[in-house]
Scaffold this active site. Structure first.
Site, PDB file in Angstrom:
ATOM      1  NE  ARG A 151      -9.641  13.372   3.850  1.00 10.56           N
ATOM      2  CZ  ARG A 151      -9.654  12.061   3.653  1.00 10.56           C
ATOM      3  NH1 ARG A 151     -10.768  11.429   3.367  1.00 10.56           N
ATOM      4  NH2 ARG A 151      -8.532  11.369   3.727  1.00 10.56           N
ATOM      5  CG  ASN A 165      -1.837   1.139   1.314  1.00 13.18           C
ATOM      6  OD1 ASN A 165      -1.760   2.063   0.507  1.00 13.18           O
ATOM      7  ND2 ASN A 165      -2.720   1.120   2.288  1.00 13.18           N
ATOM      8  CG  ASN A 173     -10.187   1.229  19.116  1.00 12.57           C
ATOM      9  OD1 ASN A 173      -9.909   0.307  19.868  1.00 12.57           O
ATOM     10  ND2 ASN A 173      -9.631   1.377  17.924  1.00 12.57           N
ATOM     11  N   GLY A 213     -10.472   2.776  12.961  1.00 14.10           N
ATOM     12  CA  GLY A 213      -9.891   3.103  14.275  1.00 14.10           C
ATOM     13  C   GLY A 213     -10.915   3.638  15.263  1.00 14.10           C
ATOM     14  CB  ILE A 214     -13.361   6.428  15.133  1.00 10.91           C
ATOM     15  CG1 ILE A 214     -12.229   7.460  15.077  1.00 10.91           C
ATOM     16  CG2 ILE A 214     -14.526   6.938  15.963  1.00 10.91           C
ATOM     17  CD1 ILE A 214     -12.602   8.764  14.361  1.00 10.91           C
ATOM     18  N   GLY A 215     -14.439   3.517  14.790  1.00 14.23           N
ATOM     19  CA  GLY A 215     -15.569   2.582  14.868  1.00 14.23           C
ATOM     20  C   GLY A 215     -15.262   1.358  15.722  1.00 14.23           C
ATOM     21  CD  GLU A 244      -8.797  -0.620   4.211  1.00 14.38           C
ATOM     22  OE1 GLU A 244      -8.307  -0.282   5.311  1.00 14.38           O
ATOM     23  OE2 GLU A 244      -9.076   0.190   3.325  1.00 14.38           O
ATOM     24  NE  ARG A 256      -5.996   2.052  -0.157  1.00 14.24           N
ATOM     25  CZ  ARG A 256      -5.878   3.230   0.430  1.00 14.24           C
ATOM     26  NH1 ARG A 256      -4.734   3.595   0.959  1.00 14.24           N
ATOM     27  NH2 ARG A 256      -6.904   4.038   0.505  1.00 14.24           N
ATOM     28  CG  LEU A 268     -17.037   5.610  11.838  1.00 11.14           C
ATOM     29  CD1 LEU A 268     -17.783   5.697  13.165  1.00 11.14           C
ATOM     30  CD2 LEU A 268     -17.581   6.638  10.842  1.00 11.14           C
ATOM     31  CG  HIS A 319     -12.862   4.190   3.314  1.00  8.50           C
ATOM     32  ND1 HIS A 319     -13.534   5.239   3.906  1.00  8.50           N
ATOM     33  CD2 HIS A 319     -11.558   4.400   3.560  1.00  8.50           C
ATOM     34  CE1 HIS A 319     -12.669   6.043   4.490  1.00  8.50           C
ATOM     35  NE2 HIS A 319     -11.453   5.562   4.292  1.00  8.50           N
ATOM     36  CG  ASN A 327      -6.764  10.150  10.899  1.00  6.79           C
ATOM     37  OD1 ASN A 327      -7.288  11.020  11.617  1.00  6.79           O
ATOM     38  ND2 ASN A 327      -5.563   9.656  11.125  1.00  6.79           N
ATOM     39  CB  CYS A 363     -11.305   9.939  17.654  1.00  7.98           C
ATOM     40  SG  CYS A 363     -12.914   9.687  18.334  1.00  7.98           S
TER      41      CYS A 363
HETATM   42  P1  AMP Z   1      -7.539   4.772  11.412  1.00  2.00           P
HETATM   43  O1  AMP Z   1      -7.401   5.854  10.378  1.00  2.00           O
HETATM   44  O2  AMP Z   1      -8.529   3.698  11.036  1.00  2.00           O
HETATM   45  O3  AMP Z   1      -6.229   4.220  11.908  1.00  2.00           O
HETATM   46  O4  AMP Z   1      -8.198   5.484  12.708  1.00  2.00           O
HETATM   47  C1  AMP Z   1      -7.571   6.540  13.365  1.00  2.00           C
HETATM   48  C2  AMP Z   1      -8.560   7.160  14.351  1.00  2.00           C
HETATM   49  O5  AMP Z   1      -8.975   6.176  15.315  1.00  2.00           O
HETATM   50  C3  AMP Z   1      -7.975   8.324  15.165  1.00  2.00           C
HETATM   51  O6  AMP Z   1      -8.897   9.389  15.224  1.00  2.00           O
HETATM   52  C4  AMP Z   1      -7.810   7.715  16.533  1.00  2.00           C
HETATM   53  O7  AMP Z   1      -7.883   8.686  17.553  1.00  2.00           O
HETATM   54  C5  AMP Z   1      -8.995   6.779  16.586  1.00  2.00           C
HETATM   55  N1  AMP Z   1      -8.840   5.834  17.694  1.00  2.00           N
HETATM   56  C6  AMP Z   1      -7.914   4.871  17.836  1.00  2.00           C
HETATM   57  N2  AMP Z   1      -8.054   4.271  19.067  1.00  2.00           N
HETATM   58  C7  AMP Z   1      -9.100   4.893  19.681  1.00  2.00           C
HETATM   59  C8  AMP Z   1      -9.743   4.749  20.956  1.00  2.00           C
HETATM   60  N3  AMP Z   1      -9.341   3.849  21.840  1.00  2.00           N
HETATM   61  N4  AMP Z   1     -10.790   5.556  21.235  1.00  2.00           N
HETATM   62  C9  AMP Z   1     -11.224   6.484  20.351  1.00  2.00           C
HETATM   63  N5  AMP Z   1     -10.657   6.666  19.139  1.00  2.00           N
HETATM   64  C10 AMP Z   1      -9.601   5.888  18.808  1.00  2.00           C
END
Ligand code: AMP
Length: 395
Positions: free
Chosen positions: A238, A9, A332, A328-330, A382, A88, A206, A177, A208, A281
């Site tokens: 964004r 990637n 966690n 990452g957000i979804g 992915e 990718r 969800l 995505h 970045n 987040c």
């Molecule tokens: P990604 O782009 O999928 O790696 O996701 C990155 C996002 O996930 C960032 O905004 C992180 O702050 C969020 N993230 C990762 N771990 C947590 C957590 N434990 N609680 C809330 N947001 C998280």
């Protein structure tokens, strides 16, 4: 026997890679080369929980990173196991509706799509060219972020602008995505025991970057991202949806040209712009817990806009069997999941609060109560999807 897949990637200054066994679906080795193009470029490799970092200062570019990957594969006796390479690619335009084997014509078409993704496709192509040079005997496959959304009907992908812009310039909604939405919707159907070919699922990816997609009977029928990954949900930096008239207004007020406005909407907006604190987040949730007004506001806007978009996507499904959170957000943030599900109560969605609190990365599962559509958390993968497509096309 050589049957592992090297997944690449490639970004403009980074190169993420993984060696995956498509049978066991296990990642044997993962790594990331960063700061490519800068003198202090380096590569990190992880295997069996152990992490090693090496400088790429002798050749701080994509070719240097690829040579470092080859060297590390050889040193770990993994090189001969590589059967094929999967890449990718962000934008496949309308021509690529599925993953495909790479040949000169495919490379030319990806080049042709570069005008639609000027930041991404050239970097992806660099990775492809370097891999062809470094692995001249191996078959290579491309997996597009846009391909899964090529099943959207025209009423979902067309903008209400002069049709000549679509016909002559490819101006339409493409969505992104797709590899994650495809993997996660299929996993969700498996977990719920739903036949994929008779299912109505909304996936909220969800991270970045963030997008939601409506997936009917295993096919994408609508999604929140459009011509570019700027449309749709509120993201880390964004804006997501904004009145197109705002471009001229912002430009006039701040004395910015179009590039300046686009940059502001891509890099200074979203959670960062609203919170005036961070695009991350985790940081926002921590600050909100201490009463930071900007962080609270950012979370409220993020969740409201997400709930509104999910409800809108159900129009294309006619019903809702499952809402799935990933990224990452979804994966966690139990706070965001709870807020969104609460606002979607009118669709019958309910929350099992303790299951929601327990579902963090690595612990995916159902988070809905006893009644209504299912809500669940699925960890996206992915790289695995790219490896499986590559294995299938090169078998
Ligand atoms: P990604 O782009 O999928 O790696 O996701 C990155 C996002 O996930 C960032 O905004 C992180 O702050 C969020 N993230 C990762 N771990 C947590 C957590 N434990 N609680 C809330 N947001 C998280």
């Amino acid at each position: 026997m050589s049957n592992d897949i090297l997944v690449i990637n490639c970004g403009s200054s980074s190169l993420k890679f993984a060696l995956i066994n498509p049978q066991t679906q296990e990642a044997l080795l993962t790594g990331l080369a960063e700061k490519l193009g800068h003198a202090d470029a380096y590569v990190t490799v992880k295997q069996d929980g152990a992490k090693e970092t090496a400088s790429l200062s002798h050749q701080p570019d994509h070719a240097g990173a690829m040579h470092a990957i080859i060297a590390t594969l050889k040193a770990r006796n993994l090189f001969d196991q590589v059967a094929a390479v999967g890449h990718r690619v962000v934008h496949g335009g309308e021509n690529f509706k599925a993953s495909t084997l790479i040949d000169d014509a495919v490379i030319a078409e990806i080049e042709g799509c570069a005008k639609l993704a000027p930041l991404h496709n050239p970097a992806n192509l660099l990775g492809i060219r370097t891999a062809i040079e470094c692995f001249p005997t191996l078959k290579q496959v491309v997996v597009f972020d846009t391909a899964f959304h090529q099943t959207m009907p025209e009423h979902a992908y067309l903008y209400a602008v002069p049709m000549s812009l679509y016909r002559e310039h490819g101006l339409r909604r493409y969505g992104f995505h797709g590899t994650s939405h495809r993997y996660v919707s299929a996993e969700a159907a498996k977990v719920l025991g739903l036949p994929l070919d008779n299912s109505a699922i909304v996936v909220a990816h969800l991270g970045n970057g963030a997008s939601a997609a409506a997936i009917l009977n295993g096919k994408s029928v609508d999604t929140t991202m459009g011509l570019t990954p700027l449309e749709g949900l509120v993201m880390g930096t964004r804006s997501g949806d904004i009145d197109p008239g705002a471009h001229a207004y912002i430009g006039a007020q701040l004395g910015l040209d179009l590039d300046g406005v686009t940059d502001l909407l891509n890099k200074q907006s979203g959670l960062l712009g609203l919170s005036e604190l961070s695009n991350d987040c985790r940081e926002i949730e921590d600050a909100a817990a201490e009463g930071h007004a900007g962080a609270l506001l950012a979370l409220n806007v993020f969740c409201y806009r997400l709930a509104k978009q999910i409800a809108a996507l159900t129009v294309s499904l006619g019903r809702l069997d499952a809402l799935v959170f990933t990224g990452g957000i979804g994966e966690n943030s139990s706070i965001i999941r709870a807020k969104v599900i609460e606002q979607l109560g009118f669709l019958g969605l309910t929350l099992d609060a303790s299951a929601n609190d327990a579902a963090i990365r690595g612990k995916a599962g159902k988070i809905s109560g006893a009644t209504g559509p299912a809500a669940l958390v699925v960890n996206t993968n992915e790289e695995l999807m790219i490896a499986l497509d590559t294995a299938a096309l090169t078998a």
